[in-house]
Design a protein around this motif. Structure first.
Motif, PDB file in Angstrom:
ATOM      1  N   LEU A 113     -62.530 -60.479 -51.108  1.00 60.48           N
ATOM      2  CA  LEU A 113     -62.478 -61.922 -50.646  1.00 60.48           C
ATOM      3  C   LEU A 113     -63.755 -62.264 -50.543  1.00 60.48           C
ATOM      4  O   LEU A 113     -64.236 -63.384 -51.220  1.00 60.48           O
ATOM      5  CB  LEU A 113     -61.827 -62.012 -49.263  1.00 60.48           C
ATOM      6  CG  LEU A 113     -61.727 -63.434 -48.917  1.00 60.48           C
ATOM      7  CD1 LEU A 113     -60.836 -64.307 -49.599  1.00 60.48           C
ATOM      8  CD2 LEU A 113     -61.358 -63.437 -47.396  1.00 60.48           C
ATOM      9  N   ALA A 114     -64.813 -61.625 -49.854  1.00 64.00           N
ATOM     10  CA  ALA A 114     -65.915 -61.989 -49.559  1.00 64.00           C
ATOM     11  C   ALA A 114     -66.960 -62.074 -50.922  1.00 64.00           C
ATOM     12  O   ALA A 114     -68.159 -62.765 -51.077  1.00 64.00           O
ATOM     13  CB  ALA A 114     -66.685 -61.238 -48.672  1.00 64.00           C
ATOM     14  N   SER A 115     -66.484 -61.263 -51.991  1.00 67.73           N
ATOM     15  CA  SER A 115     -67.170 -61.115 -53.250  1.00 67.73           C
ATOM     16  C   SER A 115     -66.576 -62.041 -54.489  1.00 67.73           C
ATOM     17  O   SER A 115     -67.220 -61.749 -55.484  1.00 67.73           O
ATOM     18  CB  SER A 115     -67.304 -59.776 -53.538  1.00 67.73           C
ATOM     19  OG  SER A 115     -66.190 -59.283 -53.931  1.00 67.73           O
ATOM     20  N   PRO A 121     -55.295 -67.316 -51.684  1.00 61.23           N
ATOM     21  CA  PRO A 121     -53.666 -67.903 -51.779  1.00 61.23           C
ATOM     22  C   PRO A 121     -52.910 -66.546 -52.063  1.00 61.23           C
ATOM     23  O   PRO A 121     -51.855 -66.663 -51.649  1.00 61.23           O
ATOM     24  CB  PRO A 121     -53.712 -68.907 -52.755  1.00 61.23           C
ATOM     25  CG  PRO A 121     -54.873 -69.471 -52.812  1.00 61.23           C
ATOM     26  CD  PRO A 121     -56.036 -68.504 -52.823  1.00 61.23           C
ATOM     27  N   VAL A 122     -53.268 -65.917 -53.286  1.00 66.18           N
ATOM     28  CA  VAL A 122     -52.507 -64.596 -53.757  1.00 66.18           C
ATOM     29  C   VAL A 122     -52.583 -63.759 -52.441  1.00 66.18           C
ATOM     30  O   VAL A 122     -51.381 -63.225 -51.955  1.00 66.18           O
ATOM     31  CB  VAL A 122     -52.994 -64.224 -54.935  1.00 66.18           C
ATOM     32  CG1 VAL A 122     -52.347 -62.575 -55.222  1.00 66.18           C
ATOM     33  CG2 VAL A 122     -52.857 -65.305 -56.109  1.00 66.18           C
ATOM     34  N   GLN A 123     -53.730 -63.636 -52.134  1.00 68.68           N
ATOM     35  CA  GLN A 123     -53.876 -62.354 -50.865  1.00 68.68           C
ATOM     36  C   GLN A 123     -53.027 -62.960 -49.848  1.00 68.68           C
ATOM     37  O   GLN A 123     -52.130 -62.158 -49.203  1.00 68.68           O
ATOM     38  CB  GLN A 123     -55.280 -62.283 -50.308  1.00 68.68           C
ATOM     39  CG  GLN A 123     -56.260 -61.559 -51.249  1.00 68.68           C
ATOM     40  CD  GLN A 123     -57.398 -61.429 -50.569  1.00 68.68           C
ATOM     41  OE1 GLN A 123     -58.152 -62.380 -50.408  1.00 68.68           O
ATOM     42  NE2 GLN A 123     -58.098 -60.149 -50.535  1.00 68.68           N
ATOM     43  N   PHE A 124     -52.846 -64.160 -49.328  1.00 68.95           N
ATOM     44  CA  PHE A 124     -52.057 -64.766 -48.456  1.00 68.95           C
ATOM     45  C   PHE A 124     -50.549 -64.521 -48.636  1.00 68.95           C
ATOM     46  O   PHE A 124     -49.769 -64.038 -48.070  1.00 68.95           O
ATOM     47  CB  PHE A 124     -52.530 -66.175 -47.924  1.00 68.95           C
ATOM     48  CG  PHE A 124     -51.363 -66.738 -47.040  1.00 68.95           C
ATOM     49  CD1 PHE A 124     -51.678 -66.440 -45.515  1.00 68.95           C
ATOM     50  CD2 PHE A 124     -50.553 -67.676 -47.169  1.00 68.95           C
ATOM     51  CE1 PHE A 124     -50.816 -66.863 -44.591  1.00 68.95           C
ATOM     52  CE2 PHE A 124     -49.706 -67.966 -46.239  1.00 68.95           C
ATOM     53  CZ  PHE A 124     -49.916 -67.843 -44.893  1.00 68.95           C
ATOM     54  N   MET A 125     -50.099 -64.858 -49.875  1.00 69.07           N
ATOM     55  CA  MET A 125     -48.778 -65.018 -50.298  1.00 69.07           C
ATOM     56  C   MET A 125     -48.225 -63.339 -50.413  1.00 69.07           C
ATOM     57  O   MET A 125     -46.961 -63.230 -50.446  1.00 69.07           O
ATOM     58  CB  MET A 125     -48.569 -65.686 -51.715  1.00 69.07           C
ATOM     59  CG  MET A 125     -48.984 -66.990 -51.631  1.00 69.07           C
ATOM     60  SD  MET A 125     -47.558 -67.911 -50.590  1.00 69.07           S
ATOM     61  CE  MET A 125     -46.294 -68.115 -51.305  1.00 69.07           C
ATOM     62  N   ILE A 129     -53.458 -60.870 -46.384  1.00 73.16           N
ATOM     63  CA  ILE A 129     -54.023 -61.735 -45.669  1.00 73.16           C
ATOM     64  C   ILE A 129     -53.186 -62.233 -44.472  1.00 73.16           C
ATOM     65  O   ILE A 129     -52.035 -62.857 -44.944  1.00 73.16           O
ATOM     66  CB  ILE A 129     -54.923 -62.824 -45.803  1.00 73.16           C
ATOM     67  CG1 ILE A 129     -56.024 -62.394 -46.760  1.00 73.16           C
ATOM     68  CG2 ILE A 129     -55.599 -63.933 -45.040  1.00 73.16           C
ATOM     69  CD1 ILE A 129     -56.950 -63.518 -47.351  1.00 73.16           C
ATOM     70  N   LYS A 130     -53.587 -62.228 -43.036  1.00 73.99           N
ATOM     71  CA  LYS A 130     -52.596 -62.745 -42.094  1.00 73.99           C
ATOM     72  C   LYS A 130     -53.352 -64.006 -41.441  1.00 73.99           C
ATOM     73  O   LYS A 130     -54.615 -63.614 -41.244  1.00 73.99           O
ATOM     74  CB  LYS A 130     -52.086 -61.849 -41.195  1.00 73.99           C
ATOM     75  CG  LYS A 130     -51.647 -60.759 -41.652  1.00 73.99           C
ATOM     76  CD  LYS A 130     -49.979 -60.834 -41.523  1.00 73.99           C
ATOM     77  CE  LYS A 130     -49.240 -59.556 -42.034  1.00 73.99           C
ATOM     78  NZ  LYS A 130     -48.638 -59.281 -43.291  1.00 73.99           N
ATOM     79  N   ILE A 131     -52.897 -65.195 -41.179  1.00 75.98           N
ATOM     80  CA  ILE A 131     -53.804 -66.253 -40.629  1.00 75.98           C
ATOM     81  C   ILE A 131     -53.078 -66.524 -39.196  1.00 75.98           C
ATOM     82  O   ILE A 131     -51.723 -67.008 -39.459  1.00 75.98           O
ATOM     83  CB  ILE A 131     -54.115 -67.204 -41.591  1.00 75.98           C
ATOM     84  CG1 ILE A 131     -54.892 -66.819 -42.744  1.00 75.98           C
ATOM     85  CG2 ILE A 131     -54.732 -68.559 -40.904  1.00 75.98           C
ATOM     86  CD1 ILE A 131     -54.799 -67.765 -43.897  1.00 75.98           C
ATOM     87  N   LEU A 141     -61.377 -72.749 -46.316  1.00 77.17           N
ATOM     88  CA  LEU A 141     -62.540 -72.107 -46.144  1.00 77.17           C
ATOM     89  C   LEU A 141     -63.327 -71.703 -47.471  1.00 77.17           C
ATOM     90  O   LEU A 141     -64.697 -72.120 -47.318  1.00 77.17           O
ATOM     91  CB  LEU A 141     -62.340 -70.828 -45.242  1.00 77.17           C
ATOM     92  CG  LEU A 141     -61.876 -70.890 -43.822  1.00 77.17           C
ATOM     93  CD1 LEU A 141     -61.757 -69.571 -43.252  1.00 77.17           C
ATOM     94  CD2 LEU A 141     -63.216 -71.478 -43.400  1.00 77.17           C
ATOM     95  N   ALA A 142     -62.751 -71.283 -48.533  1.00 82.39           N
ATOM     96  CA  ALA A 142     -63.610 -71.038 -49.571  1.00 82.39           C
ATOM     97  C   ALA A 142     -64.327 -72.013 -49.988  1.00 82.39           C
ATOM     98  O   ALA A 142     -65.422 -72.044 -50.573  1.00 82.39           O
ATOM     99  CB  ALA A 142     -62.732 -70.592 -50.802  1.00 82.39           C
TER     100      ALA A 142
END
Length: 150
Positions: A113-115, A121-125, A129-131, A141-142
């Motif tokens: 993510l940081a790089s 969105p894909v990481q979340f879906m 990633i949990k928010i 944020l991006a």
């Protein structure tokens, strides 16, 4: 800063070169770094210190974010707090402020993510990633950072 096997001396690597390293590094390198407590701390500290440099923010952006980097050796997670205050971003490890959002993900997914090597969105879906908290703010944020691209 100490040399990290597979990454070298992080303080001498540009953000775009770091993004390339993350993109091309084998899974074994991530595992080696993230399972070694000292190497993990070195890498995470360097990435978070760079957040302050790549933050582009805005005058009305005021928020506290907690980052929980999961799978810490020995159990638990590493907690980093970013405080966005207008055009300034500060980072600390105490996590004392009330977060607008808490983002939880494992170390490998965080480095991707940081790089700029992963789609938030894909990481979340896909559950990587949990928010917790303000999902709308976290989704944008991006756009507040000049994230390097590999």
């Amino acid at each position: 800063m100490a040399e990290i096997d597979g990454f070298g001396n992080l303080s001498e690597i540009s953000p775009s070169d770091f993004a390339k390293l993350v993109k091309t590094a084998p899974k074994e390198v991530f595992a080696q770094i993230l399972e070694d407590a000292d190497a993990r701390t070195t890498v995470l500290d360097e990435v978070f210190s760079r957040m302050q440099q790549v933050y582009k923010g805005g005058k009305s952006t005021n928020a506290i974010l907690h980052w929980k980097i999961l799978d810490k050796p020995g159990g638990g997670y590493d907690l980093y707090e970013t405080v966005l205050n207008g055009t300034e971003c500060t980072v600390n490890k105490d996590g004392e402020g009330e977060p607008r959002a808490t983002i939880s993900l494992n170390g490998t997914e965080f480095l991707k993510l940081a790089s700029g090597n992963a789609s938030p969105p894909v990481q979340f879906m896909t559950g990587k990633i949990k928010i917790k908290g303000d999902l709308g703010f976290a989704a944008g944020l991006a756009s507040l950072f000049n994230i390097p691209k590999a």
